[in-house]
Design an enzyme around this catalytic site. Structure first.
Site, short mmCIF file in Angstrom:
data_model
loop_
_atom_site.label_atom_id
_atom_site.label_comp_id
_atom_site.label_asym_id
_atom_site.label_seq_id
_atom_site.Cartn_x
_atom_site.Cartn_y
_atom_site.Cartn_z
N CYS A 82 0.57 -0.92 0.51
CA CYS A 82 0.15 -0.26 -0.07
C CYS A 82 0.59 1.38 0.29
O CYS A 82 0.20 2.43 -0.14
CB CYS A 82 -0.62 -0.20 1.28
N GLY A 119 -3.54 -11.80 -1.64
CA GLY A 119 -2.09 -13.01 -2.92
C GLY A 119 -2.49 -13.84 -3.99
O GLY A 119 -3.39 -13.68 -4.02
N CYS A 213 -13.93 0.37 6.97
CA CYS A 213 -12.82 -0.05 5.98
C CYS A 213 -12.59 0.37 4.73
O CYS A 213 -14.05 0.54 4.25
CB CYS A 213 -13.13 -1.39 6.06
N CYS A 214 -11.66 0.54 3.94
CA CYS A 214 -11.63 1.22 2.87
C CYS A 214 -11.69 0.27 1.87
O CYS A 214 -11.39 -0.17 1.62
CB CYS A 214 -9.81 2.01 2.71
#
Length: 394
Positions: A82, A119, A213-214
């Site tokens: 990020c 992932g 939460c984004c």
């Protein structure tokens, strides 16, 4: 001797929900063109490109900048979770400051898919495995909850346990963020929400509800950085400079102290901020506006203290007193932050740069913080990396 680094131009395209954007290479090219136009410089004068993205094949950076021009310059692809966008900025700044180049572009983009982050590979050790093991030792693991929410929700729980703050305090961050985003036409979510609405949203991982939460989003942003001498030679603006910048990674405290706040980067943040303040000769009391990494409300709260915007243990008072918004001491995330503006991973750090550059120019329109002279940027990636950047109006 080192060169003074000027942010000569910035560009950003509106962030969107997944499935509603152009493809990554088009978004990237458009953001780069916007930054070049803002700077008033021809791409032929750019000597290096640092291009950040997380979800994409190798040389996606070339695919994007080739849409701007084929000039043969080095294109360095960057992936730092990020913190990718600000890592690209870190490298571009370093190249200019050292004198390796006179002008560079930092570009970040992401074309994301709906849902929690995952992932790409299951046949090898993951870079987050050590972090996940540490989290499991501290608080266990919930198979039903997104892993990122467990990391940052756990940090929120640790803070609540130590200082006894209310769950509503986290919700108030989301309310503030929504009020800021309502002023920003480039934000994805511009509807203002109440504490009651935030608290009533589905629980993702206590104390974090869905509205805390984004969201995964798509977008791109870019910055042109150059030496002050180059800017003056070519008639570019020199009013915003990078006064100091630091990048940190994890130390033993992340894994050895049994504190979820440290697992998610509190010490990286504190170490980077300390280095930046020392290099620039300023302190948190000198900062008027901050764009910080609010991937979850819990991270915004602990980052107030990590950046030393308020003393340890005082974040709740900082929030309740309104010191994190307009009319308070330090306006945090005037853009709406990751929670409301959106978080296309590779673009986030450069979108923060876009907002803060405009703040220092006095051209941020409805989000403008009056009299801003120093602006602080904080961009965090688990795994881990933290970049803190201090911009100054001169």
């Amino acid at each position: 001797m080192s060169n003074k680094v000027v942010v000569a131009g910035v560009g950003m395209i509106p962030f969107t929900k997944p499935g509603q954007s152009d493809e990554y290479h088009i978004m990237g090219a458009n953001a780069a063109k916007a930054a070049l136009a803002d700077a008033g410089v021809d791409y032929a004068l750019v000597q290096q490109a640092y291009v950040g993205y997380v979800y994409g094949d190798s040389t996606c950076g070339q695919a994007a900048v080739y849409g701007v021009g084929l000039t043969g310059i080095p294109v360095i692809n960057v992936n730092n979770n990020c913190a990718t966008g600000s890592t690209a900025l870190f490298l571009a700044r370093q190249a200019v400051e050292s004198g390796a180049v006179d002008c560079a572009i930092a570009l970040g983009f992401e074309q994301m898919v709906p849902g929690a982050l995952k992932g790409a590979y299951t046949d090898r050790t993951g870079p987050m495995d050590r972090f996940a093991k540490t989290m499991q030792q501290i608080q266990g693991f919930d198979e039903q909850a997104p892993r990122a929410a467990q990391f940052f929700g756990g940090a929120g729980r640790a803070y609540m346990k130590e200082y006894g703050i209310s769950r509503e305090t986290f919700a108030r961050i989301r309310v503030k963020t929504s009020q800021h985003a309502a002023r920003n036409p480039l934000a994805v979510f511009r509807n203002v929400v109440s504490v009651e609405e935030v608290m009533a949203a589905p629980m993702i991982f206590d104390p974090l509800t869905r509205l805390q939460c984004c969201p995964p989003t798509c977008g791109a942003a870019a910055a042109i950085v150059c030496s002050e001498a180059f800017a003056r030679k070519h008639g570019l603006r020199t009013d915003v400079v990078i006064a100091a910048q630091a990048m940190t990674t994890d130390r033993n405290s992340t894994f050895d102290e049994g504190d979820m706040r440290k697992v998610v980067g509190y010490d990286m943040t504190r170490n980077a901020a300390t280095a930046v303040y020392e290099k620039a000769g300023v302190g948190p009391q000198d900062i008027q506006v901050v764009e910080l990494h609010d991937c979850f409300t819990a991270n915004e709260l602990i980052t107030y203290e990590g950046l030393m915007l308020t003393p340890e243990g005082s974040a709740e008072k900082f929030i309740l007193d309104g010191d994190n918004t307009y009319g308070g001491r330090i306006v945090t995330n005037p853009s709406g932050g990751l929670l409301s503006k959106g978080h296309p991973l590779g673009a986030t750090g450069l979108a923060q740069c876009f907002e803060l550059t405009r703040q220092l120019r006095g051209s941020a329109d409805a989000t403008q913080v009056e009299g801003a002279r120093f602006a602080l940027q904080h961009n965090l990636g688990l795994g881990g990396a933290c970049v803190v950047t201090l911009f100054q109006r001169q």
